[in-house]
Design a protein around this motif. Structure first.
Motif, PDB file in Angstrom:
ATOM      1  N   HIS A   1      21.591  15.399  -6.054  1.00  0.00           N
ATOM      2  CA  HIS A   1      21.102  14.492  -5.014  1.00  0.00           C
ATOM      3  C   HIS A   1      20.914  13.043  -5.462  1.00  0.00           C
ATOM      4  CE1 HIS A   1      20.532  18.173  -2.852  1.00  0.00           C
ATOM      5  NE2 HIS A   1      20.068  17.519  -1.795  1.00  0.00           N
ATOM      6  N   HIS A   2      20.983  12.164  -4.475  1.00  0.00           N
ATOM      7  CA  HIS A   2      20.570  10.772  -4.618  1.00  0.00           C
ATOM      8  C   HIS A   2      19.157  10.692  -4.067  1.00  0.00           C
ATOM      9  CE1 HIS A   2      24.431   8.683  -5.524  1.00  0.00           C
ATOM     10  NE2 HIS A   2      24.944   9.750  -4.926  1.00  0.00           N
ATOM     11  N   VAL A   3      18.297   9.993  -4.763  1.00  0.00           N
ATOM     12  CA  VAL A   3      16.930   9.769  -4.303  1.00  0.00           C
ATOM     13  C   VAL A   3      16.820   8.294  -3.949  1.00  0.00           C
ATOM     14  CG1 VAL A   3      14.480   9.875  -4.899  1.00  0.00           C
ATOM     15  CG2 VAL A   3      16.076  11.602  -5.798  1.00  0.00           C
ATOM     16  N   PHE A   4      16.483   8.009  -2.703  1.00  0.00           N
ATOM     17  CA  PHE A   4      16.345   6.643  -2.212  1.00  0.00           C
ATOM     18  C   PHE A   4      14.870   6.334  -1.973  1.00  0.00           C
ATOM     19  CE2 PHE A   4      20.612   7.854  -0.956  1.00  0.00           C
ATOM     20  CZ  PHE A   4      21.363   6.717  -1.191  1.00  0.00           C
ATOM     21  N   TYR A   5      14.454   5.155  -2.386  1.00  0.00           N
ATOM     22  CA  TYR A   5      13.111   4.658  -2.115  1.00  0.00           C
ATOM     23  C   TYR A   5      13.264   3.578  -1.049  1.00  0.00           C
ATOM     24  CZ  TYR A   5      12.224   7.072  -6.451  1.00  0.00           C
ATOM     25  OH  TYR A   5      12.151   8.038  -7.416  1.00  0.00           O
TER      26      TYR A   5
ATOM     27  N   VAL B   1      12.242  14.218   3.279  1.00  0.00           N
ATOM     28  CA  VAL B   1      11.707  12.883   3.553  1.00  0.00           C
ATOM     29  C   VAL B   1      10.212  12.954   3.264  1.00  0.00           C
ATOM     30  CG1 VAL B   1      11.308  11.164   5.370  1.00  0.00           C
ATOM     31  CG2 VAL B   1      13.431  12.508   5.362  1.00  0.00           C
ATOM     32  N   ALA B   2       9.704  12.000   2.496  1.00  0.00           N
ATOM     33  CA  ALA B   2       8.282  12.059   2.147  1.00  0.00           C
ATOM     34  C   ALA B   2       7.715  10.661   1.938  1.00  0.00           C
ATOM     35  CB  ALA B   2       8.093  12.880   0.874  1.00  0.00           C
ATOM     36  N   PRO B   3       6.441  10.483   2.298  1.00  0.00           N
ATOM     37  CA  PRO B   3       5.775   9.213   1.997  1.00  0.00           C
ATOM     38  C   PRO B   3       5.444   9.146   0.509  1.00  0.00           C
ATOM     39  CG  PRO B   3       4.236  10.742   3.011  1.00  0.00           C
ATOM     40  CD  PRO B   3       5.576  11.417   3.011  1.00  0.00           C
ATOM     41  N   ILE B   4       5.484   7.936  -0.039  1.00  0.00           N
ATOM     42  CA  ILE B   4       5.135   7.755  -1.452  1.00  0.00           C
ATOM     43  C   ILE B   4       3.822   6.984  -1.583  1.00  0.00           C
ATOM     44  CG2 ILE B   4       5.823   6.729  -3.654  1.00  0.00           C
ATOM     45  CD1 ILE B   4       8.706   7.089  -2.816  1.00  0.00           C
ATOM     46  N   THR B   5       3.751   5.837  -0.907  1.00  0.00           N
ATOM     47  CA  THR B   5       2.574   4.981  -1.000  1.00  0.00           C
ATOM     48  C   THR B   5       2.452   4.161   0.275  1.00  0.00           C
ATOM     49  OG1 THR B   5       1.489   3.239  -2.305  1.00  0.00           O
ATOM     50  CG2 THR B   5       3.889   3.162  -2.193  1.00  0.00           C
ATOM     51  N   ASP B   6       1.241   3.676   0.547  1.00  0.00           N
ATOM     52  CA  ASP B   6       1.071   2.812   1.713  1.00  0.00           C
ATOM     53  C   ASP B   6       0.907   1.346   1.320  1.00  0.00           C
ATOM     54  OD1 ASP B   6      -1.511   2.866   0.690  1.00  0.00           O
ATOM     55  OD2 ASP B   6      -2.456   3.559   2.542  1.00  0.00           O
ATOM     56  N   GLN B   7       1.009   1.044   0.016  1.00  0.00           N
ATOM     57  CA  GLN B   7       0.923  -0.345  -0.445  1.00  0.00           C
ATOM     58  C   GLN B   7       1.993  -0.630  -1.475  1.00  0.00           C
ATOM     59  OE1 GLN B   7      -2.920  -1.818  -1.533  1.00  0.00           O
ATOM     60  NE2 GLN B   7      -3.922  -0.798   0.154  1.00  0.00           N
ATOM     61  N   PRO B   8       3.172  -1.075  -1.100  1.00  0.00           N
ATOM     62  CA  PRO B   8       3.643  -1.272   0.265  1.00  0.00           C
ATOM     63  C   PRO B   8       4.099   0.075   0.854  1.00  0.00           C
ATOM     64  CG  PRO B   8       5.404  -1.838  -1.230  1.00  0.00           C
ATOM     65  CD  PRO B   8       4.205  -1.480  -2.079  1.00  0.00           C
ATOM     66  N   PRO B   9       4.095   0.202   2.188  1.00  0.00           N
ATOM     67  CA  PRO B   9       4.545   1.459   2.791  1.00  0.00           C
ATOM     68  C   PRO B   9       5.955   1.810   2.317  1.00  0.00           C
ATOM     69  CG  PRO B   9       3.554   0.037   4.438  1.00  0.00           C
ATOM     70  CD  PRO B   9       3.706  -0.783   3.183  1.00  0.00           C
ATOM     71  N   THR B  10       6.081   2.953   1.656  1.00  0.00           N
ATOM     72  CA  THR B  10       7.354   3.346   1.038  1.00  0.00           C
ATOM     73  C   THR B  10       7.582   4.835   1.254  1.00  0.00           C
ATOM     74  OG1 THR B  10       7.042   1.642  -0.653  1.00  0.00           O
ATOM     75  CG2 THR B  10       8.679   3.341  -1.119  1.00  0.00           C
ATOM     76  N   MET B  11       8.822   5.163   1.596  1.00  0.00           N
ATOM     77  CA  MET B  11       9.237   6.548   1.816  1.00  0.00           C
ATOM     78  C   MET B  11      10.294   6.937   0.785  1.00  0.00           C
ATOM     79  SD  MET B  11       7.542   7.547   4.557  1.00  0.00           S
ATOM     80  CE  MET B  11       8.436   8.975   5.144  1.00  0.00           C
ATOM     81  N   LEU B  12      10.446   8.227   0.575  1.00  0.00           N
ATOM     82  CA  LEU B  12      11.439   8.781  -0.331  1.00  0.00           C
ATOM     83  C   LEU B  12      12.387   9.658   0.481  1.00  0.00           C
ATOM     84  CD1 LEU B  12      11.129  10.057  -3.782  1.00  0.00           C
ATOM     85  CD2 LEU B  12      11.489  11.860  -2.126  1.00  0.00           C
TER      86      LEU B  12
ATOM     87  N   THR C   1      14.967  -0.023  -1.648  1.00  0.00           N
ATOM     88  CA  THR C   1      14.543  -0.910  -2.731  1.00  0.00           C
ATOM     89  C   THR C   1      14.901  -0.364  -4.110  1.00  0.00           C
ATOM     90  OG1 THR C   1      12.349   0.103  -2.709  1.00  0.00           O
ATOM     91  CG2 THR C   1      12.663  -1.910  -1.391  1.00  0.00           C
ATOM     92  N   ALA C   2      15.157   0.936  -4.193  1.00  0.00           N
ATOM     93  CA  ALA C   2      15.540   1.547  -5.471  1.00  0.00           C
ATOM     94  C   ALA C   2      16.177   2.897  -5.188  1.00  0.00           C
ATOM     95  CB  ALA C   2      14.323   1.723  -6.382  1.00  0.00           C
ATOM     96  N   ARG C   3      16.909   3.395  -6.171  1.00  0.00           N
ATOM     97  CA  ARG C   3      17.479   4.736  -6.039  1.00  0.00           C
ATOM     98  C   ARG C   3      17.878   5.241  -7.411  1.00  0.00           C
ATOM     99  NH1 ARG C   3      22.720   2.974  -2.929  1.00  0.00           N
ATOM    100  NH2 ARG C   3      23.728   1.883  -4.609  1.00  0.00           N
ATOM    101  N   HIS C   4      17.988   6.541  -7.504  1.00  0.00           N
ATOM    102  CA  HIS C   4      18.505   7.166  -8.716  1.00  0.00           C
ATOM    103  C   HIS C   4      19.098   8.519  -8.342  1.00  0.00           C
ATOM    104  CE1 HIS C   4      14.418   8.966  -8.762  1.00  0.00           C
ATOM    105  NE2 HIS C   4      15.008   9.982  -9.344  1.00  0.00           N
TER     106      HIS C   4
ATOM    107  N   LEU D   1      17.858   1.240   7.149  1.00  0.00           N
ATOM    108  CA  LEU D   1      17.902   2.501   7.870  1.00  0.00           C
ATOM    109  C   LEU D   1      16.701   2.635   8.776  1.00  0.00           C
ATOM    110  CD1 LEU D   1      15.637   4.588   6.435  1.00  0.00           C
ATOM    111  CD2 LEU D   1      17.292   4.406   4.608  1.00  0.00           C
ATOM    112  N   CYS D   2      16.762   3.659   9.611  1.00  0.00           N
ATOM    113  CA  CYS D   2      15.609   4.033  10.430  1.00  0.00           C
ATOM    114  C   CYS D   2      15.383   5.532  10.252  1.00  0.00           C
ATOM    115  CB  CYS D   2      15.849   3.713  11.910  1.00  0.00           C
ATOM    116  SG  CYS D   2      14.456   4.196  12.971  1.00  0.00           S
TER     117      CYS D   2
END
Length: 169
Positions: free
Chosen positions: A138-142, A45-56, A130-133, A75-76
């Motif tokens: 693995h599946h990567v979820f944004y 689990v990792a942060p990607i950006t804070d604009q908009p706040p997005t996790m991976l 909002t996106a995935r690949h 999800l939470c």
């Protein structure tokens, strides 16, 4: 032709061994909706950006949560404290509890979108996929975060290092 998803890569085990040297925060990802309720313990689990706040989130394609999470789309991310190692063990499948029974051993609350957050966690991040690949196994979820709750706990957080749970202040 070799299928890269099923063939064993010669660096697979050395890669896993090297990753065991990376300290990682421990999270329980929960989802609840029309497709059902489910949760898993994760370190990828990792942060990607804070604009908009997005996790991976990176989840093995064989995980039972994939179809449920994909259908629910919300999800939470529950960041666990050191005192919540039992929760991590339950949701990692290290105890004999069924996926549904895992939710019965702890106190849960619902966020604004109805997702479950465990009481006492240092932080809860609620979001929508909002996106995935897919990449390799693995599946990567944004996940765009739309609600954050932070507790005032000073308890150390739970980390996973060298294939063991540890605490980090």
């Amino acid at each position: 032709m070799t299928d890269t998803h099923t063939a064993t890569h010669p660096l697979q085990q050395p890669f896993r061994d090297a990753m065991a040297s990376f300290a990682a925060g421990v999270h329980v990802i929960t989802t609840d909706g029309n497709a059902g309720r489910y949760g898993i313990t994760m370190t990828a689990v990792a942060p990607i950006t804070d604009q908009p706040p997005t996790m991976l989130l990176c989840i093995n394609r064989q995980s039972a949560i994939i179809p449920i999470l994909s259908a629910n789309n919300h999800l939470c991310i529950n960041v666990l404290s050191a005192g919540q190692q039992d929760i991590a063990e339950h949701f990692a499948g290290l105890t004999p509890l069924s996926p549904e029974e895992r939710f019965k051993y702890h106190i849960w609350h619902r966020g604004q979108t109805g997702q479950l957050q465990v009481e006492g966690a240092p932080a809860h991040l609620h979001g929508k996929i909002t996106a995935r690949h897919e990449i390799g196994t693995h599946h990567v979820f944004y996940v765009e975060i739309n609600e954050i709750k932070i507790s005032n706990t000073t308890e150390p957080v739970l980390v996973y290092l060298r294939r063991n749970f540890n605490s980090l202040k």
